[in-house]
Design an enzyme around this catalytic site. Sequence first.
Site, mmCIF file in Angstrom:
data_model
loop_
_atom_site.group_PDB
_atom_site.id
_atom_site.type_symbol
_atom_site.label_atom_id
_atom_site.label_comp_id
_atom_site.label_asym_id
_atom_site.label_seq_id
_atom_site.Cartn_x
_atom_site.Cartn_y
_atom_site.Cartn_z
ATOM 1 N N SER A 1 5.910 4.155 13.860
ATOM 2 C CA SER A 1 5.238 3.296 14.843
ATOM 3 C C SER A 1 4.058 4.012 15.490
ATOM 4 C CB SER A 1 6.232 2.853 15.924
ATOM 5 O OG SER A 1 6.672 3.966 16.686
ATOM 6 N N SER A 2 4.154 5.339 15.644
ATOM 7 C CA SER A 2 3.096 6.056 16.366
ATOM 8 C C SER A 2 1.785 6.050 15.580
ATOM 9 C CB SER A 2 3.525 7.487 16.716
ATOM 10 O OG SER A 2 3.807 8.226 15.553
ATOM 11 N N TYR B 1 12.456 21.380 12.345
ATOM 12 C CA TYR B 1 11.225 21.060 11.614
ATOM 13 C C TYR B 1 10.197 22.173 11.808
ATOM 14 C CZ TYR B 1 6.938 18.396 10.484
ATOM 15 O OH TYR B 1 5.742 17.975 9.958
ATOM 16 N N GLY C 1 11.933 5.895 11.951
ATOM 17 C CA GLY C 1 11.512 6.339 10.615
ATOM 18 C C GLY C 1 10.482 5.451 9.947
ATOM 19 N N HIS D 1 8.639 16.931 3.312
ATOM 20 C CA HIS D 1 8.313 18.329 3.626
ATOM 21 C C HIS D 1 7.294 18.885 2.637
ATOM 22 C CE1 HIS D 1 11.180 18.627 6.879
ATOM 23 N NE2 HIS D 1 12.044 17.988 6.122
ATOM 24 N N THR D 2 6.594 18.017 1.976
ATOM 25 C CA THR D 2 5.513 18.463 1.089
ATOM 26 C C THR D 2 4.158 18.330 1.785
ATOM 27 O OG1 THR D 2 5.649 16.249 0.150
ATOM 28 C CG2 THR D 2 6.599 18.038 -1.159
ATOM 29 N N ASP D 3 4.047 17.409 2.751
ATOM 30 C CA ASP D 3 2.695 17.124 3.279
ATOM 31 C C ASP D 3 2.085 18.299 4.041
ATOM 32 O OD1 ASP D 3 4.300 16.699 5.529
ATOM 33 O OD2 ASP D 3 3.248 14.883 6.170
ATOM 34 N N ASP E 1 1.374 9.606 7.464
ATOM 35 C CA ASP E 1 1.603 8.344 8.183
ATOM 36 C C ASP E 1 0.305 7.616 8.496
ATOM 37 O OD1 ASP E 1 4.143 9.279 8.069
ATOM 38 O OD2 ASP E 1 4.345 9.696 10.216
ATOM 39 N N GLU F 1 -2.674 12.610 17.484
ATOM 40 C CA GLU F 1 -1.218 12.752 17.687
ATOM 41 C C GLU F 1 -0.847 14.219 17.923
ATOM 42 O OE1 GLU F 1 1.271 10.211 15.483
ATOM 43 O OE2 GLU F 1 3.077 11.402 15.812
HETATM 44 P P1 ADP Z 1 7.935 6.858 14.909
HETATM 45 O O1 ADP Z 1 8.745 7.526 13.855
HETATM 46 O O2 ADP Z 1 8.293 5.417 15.062
HETATM 47 O O3 ADP Z 1 6.478 7.085 14.727
HETATM 48 P P2 ADP Z 1 7.534 8.592 17.153
HETATM 49 O O4 ADP Z 1 8.513 9.265 18.029
HETATM 50 O O5 ADP Z 1 6.631 9.415 16.320
HETATM 51 O O6 ADP Z 1 8.364 7.554 16.273
HETATM 52 O O7 ADP Z 1 6.584 7.647 18.035
HETATM 53 C C1 ADP Z 1 7.140 6.762 18.967
HETATM 54 C C2 ADP Z 1 6.237 6.708 20.180
HETATM 55 O O8 ADP Z 1 5.002 6.022 19.837
HETATM 56 C C3 ADP Z 1 6.802 5.891 21.312
HETATM 57 O O9 ADP Z 1 7.644 6.670 22.122
HETATM 58 C C4 ADP Z 1 5.543 5.448 22.047
HETATM 59 O O10 ADP Z 1 5.043 6.487 22.854
HETATM 60 C C5 ADP Z 1 4.564 5.239 20.913
HETATM 61 N N1 ADP Z 1 4.605 3.816 20.495
HETATM 62 C C6 ADP Z 1 5.098 3.318 19.353
HETATM 63 N N2 ADP Z 1 4.982 1.971 19.324
HETATM 64 C C7 ADP Z 1 4.385 1.610 20.480
HETATM 65 C C8 ADP Z 1 3.977 0.370 21.061
HETATM 66 N N3 ADP Z 1 4.171 -0.790 20.433
HETATM 67 N N4 ADP Z 1 3.396 0.404 22.270
HETATM 68 C C9 ADP Z 1 3.186 1.556 22.922
HETATM 69 N N5 ADP Z 1 3.545 2.746 22.435
HETATM 70 C C10 ADP Z 1 4.143 2.791 21.237
HETATM 71 MG MG MG Z 2 5.592 9.018 14.567
#
Ligand code: ADP
Ligand code: MG
Length: 470
Positions: free
Chosen positions: A180-181, A274, A177, A87-89, A225, A213
């Site tokens: 991935s996004s 949040y 956490g 919560h600093t970013d 991230d 995003e």
């Molecule tokens: P995280 O904390 O993992 O970033 P988010 O909710 O911010 O979680 O992002 C997850 C979303 O990112 C998924 O619902 C999907 O839309 C997208 N995403 C993540 N990995 C993949 C992937 N390998 N292929 C396609 N979309 C992905």
């Molecule tokens: Mg994410």
Amino acid sequence: MQSRSDETIAPASSFSPPSQAGYTGYRASRGRGSVGDSPQLPVEIRNYLDGALSRLIAVVSPDRTRVDRSGVRFFRAPGRVNLIGDHTDYNGGLVLPMAIDLAVFLACLPSRNVFLISRREPGLVALAPDGSQAVSNYSLPEWGRYVQGVLVELTERGRPPKGFYGAIASQIPPGRGLSSSAALEVAVATAALALAELSLSPWELAEACRSAEQRYAGVACGIMDQAISIMGKAGHALLIDTARKSAEQIPMPELFDIVAIDSGVRRSLAEAAYNARRQECASALQMLNKDGRIGKIDTLSDITEEHLNEATKPLPAILAKRVRHVVTENVRVRKVSEILRELYSLYRESPDPKSARVLQSRVDSCLAKLRELLEDSHTSLVTQYDAGHPTTNFLVEQAAHEPGYIGARQTGAGWGGSVVIFAKKGTGADLARSLIQQITRNPQTRNIAGPDATAPSFHVCKSSQGASEL
Ligand code: ADP
Ligand code: MG
């Protein structure tokens, strides 16, 4: 991005333009994966991507099934764990994430439009290279918004992508956490820049992905991230100053297992909470500037620890707590970075027997301080920011009773989600298994997990290099 001996990545504004000599802007160079400590492309993933690319081409361009496959290019962008600084970013403060050994991989070949499939998600992304419109009658799957955002952002920044056939395989479980996004955005952006033979500075690239995003997936995320997925370095965490847009590589001593445990508690209320915290911080900033007693400030992170008591006087109690968390968390991030540096240099000294004991006592003192800072961060998130959850509290509290424990805290937005644990090298996996067993067996934590809970999981994180072509 070159690895530089001064360990410091300068603010974006100090990068010289591409035409000048010595430009160090971000540009994925071919074959980087084969040198130094860049992680390799796992064979299983490579095979999958090769096959997926063939299937994709056969579907969208049947007349091109004989496309020259020798030109396939592979890209990788890592996930991350945030060691400290939550919560600093979005308050112009400090964060200390580490890029990890789980990543998004993307294989691609040039094409007229962008065609992309993912091993994890259904659907086919078919877009014009500038992201402006869908190609043919393909409807954009949900995850395609991240891709579209990246294409549009690059175009708007004067870096128009070219089309490509692409296949994605990811090792990062979404929503756990590990970000991935951002890794998805960064992998797509890195590939798009490389295919178009264009470059952007690391910070501009991070901004482009963050903005993608925010605008296209509707997530009000900070810049951490994307920045770490781009600027991460093996063997290091990254101290990021989010207001100054500067970052410093912090060497990680070979002492720890860094364990990320996802509690499995899905944060159904997290988004609203949040956004409410962001609003509270904005209100506090406005009130403080109106009050004027500590002078004009641009962000809450401009408040020094010294002025904290004075600053919180005109604020309602709730806002004072939020400000206290932000200001003290920044101090803790800096202190943890200093301790990691000190441990790194202590650990590299090979003492003669006489000084071994002195050295050990210095290491012990650093570890004690590290523990205190991590635990204080957790307490602050729970008591000042009201972002805790009984299950993550339980994990942090119980971790302290496990062999190998060094320190732990909740990481990420909170209200469930993940914890990060520093454990002695070699003990992390057992420690995580034991804790997961405890939350699964304990009726209290099991019953409050909520209807959308998933099974808890963990990853012992190795540091890794930021995004690159392989
Ligand atoms: P995280 O904390 O993992 O970033 P988010 O909710 O911010 O979680 O992002 C997850 C979303 O990112 C998924 O619902 C999907 O839309 C997208 N995403 C993540 N990995 C993949 C992937 N390998 N292929 C396609 N979309 C992905
Ligand atoms: Mg994410």
